[in-house]
Design an enzyme around this catalytic site. Structure first.
Site, PDB file in Angstrom:
ATOM      1  N   LYS A  73     -11.328  -0.119  -0.967  1.00  0.00           N
ATOM      2  CA  LYS A  73     -11.437   1.321  -1.100  1.00  0.00           C
ATOM      3  C   LYS A  73     -10.838   1.704  -2.447  1.00  0.00           C
ATOM      4  O   LYS A  73     -10.080   0.936  -3.036  1.00  0.00           O
ATOM      5  CB  LYS A  73     -10.782   2.037   0.062  1.00  0.00           C
ATOM      6  N   SER A  94       0.804  -1.217   0.000  1.00  0.00           N
ATOM      7  CA  SER A  94       0.000   0.000   0.000  1.00  0.00           C
ATOM      8  C   SER A  94       0.841   1.273   0.000  1.00  0.00           C
ATOM      9  O   SER A  94       1.605   1.517  -0.909  1.00  0.00           O
ATOM     10  CB  SER A  94      -0.954  -0.032   1.194  1.00  0.00           C
ATOM     11  N   HIS A  95       0.737   2.044   1.067  1.00  0.00           N
ATOM     12  CA  HIS A  95       1.380   3.354   1.134  1.00  0.00           C
ATOM     13  C   HIS A  95       2.782   3.267   1.727  1.00  0.00           C
ATOM     14  O   HIS A  95       3.434   4.286   1.897  1.00  0.00           O
ATOM     15  CB  HIS A  95       0.522   4.262   2.013  1.00  0.00           C
TER      16      HIS A  95
HETATM   17  C1  G1P Z   1      -4.073   1.716   8.198  1.00  0.00           C
HETATM   18  C2  G1P Z   1      -5.280   2.590   8.368  1.00  0.00           C
HETATM   19  C3  G1P Z   1      -6.532   1.789   8.128  1.00  0.00           C
HETATM   20  C4  G1P Z   1      -6.455   1.146   6.748  1.00  0.00           C
HETATM   21  C5  G1P Z   1      -5.165   0.344   6.614  1.00  0.00           C
HETATM   22  C6  G1P Z   1      -4.982  -0.211   5.217  1.00  0.00           C
HETATM   23  O1  G1P Z   1      -4.115   0.659   9.117  1.00  0.00           O
HETATM   24  O2  G1P Z   1      -5.321   3.174   9.656  1.00  0.00           O
HETATM   25  O3  G1P Z   1      -7.648   2.624   8.225  1.00  0.00           O
HETATM   26  O4  G1P Z   1      -7.544   0.296   6.535  1.00  0.00           O
HETATM   27  O5  G1P Z   1      -4.057   1.176   6.908  1.00  0.00           O
HETATM   28  O6  G1P Z   1      -4.889   0.802   4.264  1.00  0.00           O
HETATM   29  P1  G1P Z   1      -3.304   0.670  10.519  1.00  0.00           P
HETATM   30  O7  G1P Z   1      -1.865   0.926  10.179  1.00  0.00           O
HETATM   31  O8  G1P Z   1      -3.886   1.821  11.293  1.00  0.00           O
HETATM   32  O9  G1P Z   1      -3.590  -0.666  11.128  1.00  0.00           O
HETATM   33 ZN    ZN Z   2      -3.312   1.360  -0.263  1.00  0.00          ZN
END
Ligand code: G1P
Ligand code: ZN
Length: 543
Positions: free
Chosen positions: A376, A113-114
């Site tokens: 999403k 992801s990010h």
């Molecule tokens: C984070 C975000 C959560 C999202 C997830 C995946 O997770 O807070 O809302 O669904 O990334 O993109 P976390 O690192 O808080 O467990």
């Molecule tokens: Zn992502």
């Protein structure tokens, strides 16, 4: 072609987190590491012989190598066909779209992801089921259990498959079909939004800037925003996906998407700015010199949903994760539809959408989506906003301020403390949980604590229970503080503090969120003993 069975020993750390298994690249490169996890998925899902699988990723470092490993293992495990995105590319929402459109058994998505990529960056893998959504907790737990008992995996000894030309290749008994990663997704978007209206908005001088952050959405944004909607080519920046995201951190927020932020807050700023993350499921929405809080974005999309052709018939319901602000609840109430509060992570929305209980869902973490897929969807949110802007012909800021005037403003912020020692983070959470009794009823200035708990959720569709989903301190006036440990990080721990207070008085809506939340921030620091325990006096990221 012979199936080769390889003896292996289990790894003990293949527990999927909020969104699949994420580790540093060197962890995934250990001999048998990826193979073990993939075999654990296959053993758990028990796909019938000849089933079809979707496969693709966000193009980060190790994507191509992993795809070859998985293709050979899929062939050796009896799959009949794998639909793989050209070049190994599929954004997360596009993968979900393809899984659903072709009614496949499920899919494997390669992404962290990010999180940053590169040889020392992160890599990740997750399984999505036939509804196109992330595997449920039951399935991910079964995969983890299997990974701890695994003794062998199956693969084929064959040459790598060419991934850069569309078409079909035989791999043993299996067919590998290389598909256009953008086409099915773009077609779905055209079916949901008023492309004619957006085209006319853009041709009338409304200027947009989309930051793909050198991640997967570059080709999607080019095709949809430039080729199909007629935006000038320079409307898409950082459009070429790179294995290390150009050394950036592909997280669309005010900190990491600063290049875009400087443009929309700068001279001669465009009317609209947006960014998406590594795998294309997150979105950040900006107006000229104006940031739209993701919780507000969800509420606003809900309130204006009927402006988009795909949502003209109205919404069945809305779901938001617990830490997300209650702005959407107010819209749901006004619309007379239910609003569900789930734990963090998109997997909890799937059941609600499959059961037809909700149409829209969102998280404060720049995640918004609907039942068009089961993930999403970053570009979907961008198009929804463009559709609303095309219909209303007002600025982003004016639309948001009108929304606040009507529903009241939920001041909201998230403070992240990244990369802190795990012990210290666990200590903070334990302290908070041990303080529930003394905190309940406590008075902090004009604020009184009504209730403290560790959030739990019973899925209204299948009755499954998820506990330990975040410490909540709820105040009598409706303000909230939530503490959670991240389930997606790979280094140390990340503590997230979510702060919210409701302000009906339009005369105070101009306040800066940090200013409006200052008292709550002070209480959060005090009750968690944060500074003493982790030795930091500032969060890493403030949203
Ligand atoms: C984070 C975000 C959560 C999202 C997830 C995946 O997770 O807070 O809302 O669904 O990334 O993109 P976390 O690192 O808080 O467990
Ligand atoms: Zn992502």
């Amino acid at each position: 072609m012979q199936v080769r069975t390889v003896a292996t020993t289990p790894f003990t750390d293949q527990k999927p987190g909020t969104s699949g298994l994420r580790k540093r690249v060197p962890a995934f490169k250990q001999p048998h590491y990826l193979e073990n996890f993939v075999q654990s998925i296959f053993d758990t899902i028990k796909a019938p012989a000849g089933a079809t699988l979707v496969l693709g990723g966000d193009g980060r470092y190790y994507n191509r190598e992993a795809i070859q490993v998985i293709l050979k293992m899929a062939a050796a495990n009896g799959f009949g066909r794998v639909l793989v995105g050209k070049g190994g590319i599929l954004s997360t929402p596009a993968a979900s779209c393809v899984i659903r459109k072709y009614q496949t058994h499920g899919g494997i998505i390669l992404s962290a992801s990010h999180n940053p990529g590169g040889p020392d960056g992160d890599f990740g893998i997750k399984y999505n089921g036939g509804n196109g959504g992330p595997a449920t907790e039951g399935v991910t737990e079964a995969i983890f259990a299997r990974s701890k008992a695994l003794a062998e995996y199956r693969t084929l000894d064959v040459a790598d498959v060419a991934l850069d030309e569309l078409g079909e290749t035989a791999l043993g008994q299996m067919t590998v079909q290389v598909i256009d990663p953008v086409a099915d997704y773009a077609e779905l978007m055209e079916s949901l939004f008023d492309f004619d209206a957006i085209r006319s908005l853009l041709s009338g001088g409304f200027r947009i800037k989309f930051d793909a952050m050198h991640a997967v959405t570059g080709p999607y944004a080019r095709e949809i925003l430039v080729n199909r909607l007629g935006a000038p080519a320079d409307s898409v920046m950082n459009a070429v996906p790179l294995p290390d995201f150009g050394n950036g951190h592909p997280d669309p927020n005010l900190t990491y998407a600063h290049e875009l932020v400087e443009i929309v807050y700068g001279k001669d700023a465009p009317d609209f700015g947006a960014a998406s993350d590594g795998d294309g499921d997150r979105n950040m929405i900006l107006g000229r010199g104006f940031f739209v809080n993701p919780s507000d974005s969800l509420a606003l999309i809900a309130a204006n949903a009927k402006l988009a052709p795909g949502y003209r018939q109205g919404l069945a319901g809305i779901a938001r994760s617990m830490p997300t602000s209650e702005a959407a609840d107010r819209v749901a109430e006004a619309l007379g539809i239910p609003c569900y509060e789930t734990p963090t992570g998109w997997k909890f929305f799937g059941n609600l959408m499959d059961a037809g209980k909700v149409t829209l869902c969102g998280e404060e973490s720049f995640g918004t989506g609907s039942d068009h897929v089961r993930e999403k969807d970053g570009l979907w949110a961008v198009l929804f906003w463009l559709n609303i802007l095309a219909a209303r012909r007002q600025s982003v800021e004016a639309i948001v301020r009108e929304h606040w005037a009507k529903y009241g403003r939920n001041f909201y912020s998230r403070h992240d403390y990244e990369g802190i020692p795990t012990d210290a983070a666990n200590g903070v959470m334990k302290l908070l949980k041990d303080s529930f009794a003394s905190l309940t009823g406590a008075q902090f200035g004009h604020l009184q604590v009504k209730l403290c708990d560790d959030f739990g959720y019973t899925d209204p569709v299948d009755g499954s229970v998820s506990t330990g989903q975040g410490v909540r301190i709820l105040f009598v006036d409706g303000s909230r503080i939530v503490f959670r440990l991240s389930g997606t990080g790979t280094e140390g721990a990340t503590l997230r503090i979510y702060l919210e207070s409701y302000e009906p008085d339009v005369g105070k809506h101009h306040l800066d969120a940090q200013e409006a939340l200052a008292t709550l921030i002070g209480i959060a620091l005090q009750v968690s003993e944060l500074k003493q325990r982790i030795g930091r006096d500032k969060p890493t990221v403030i949203t």
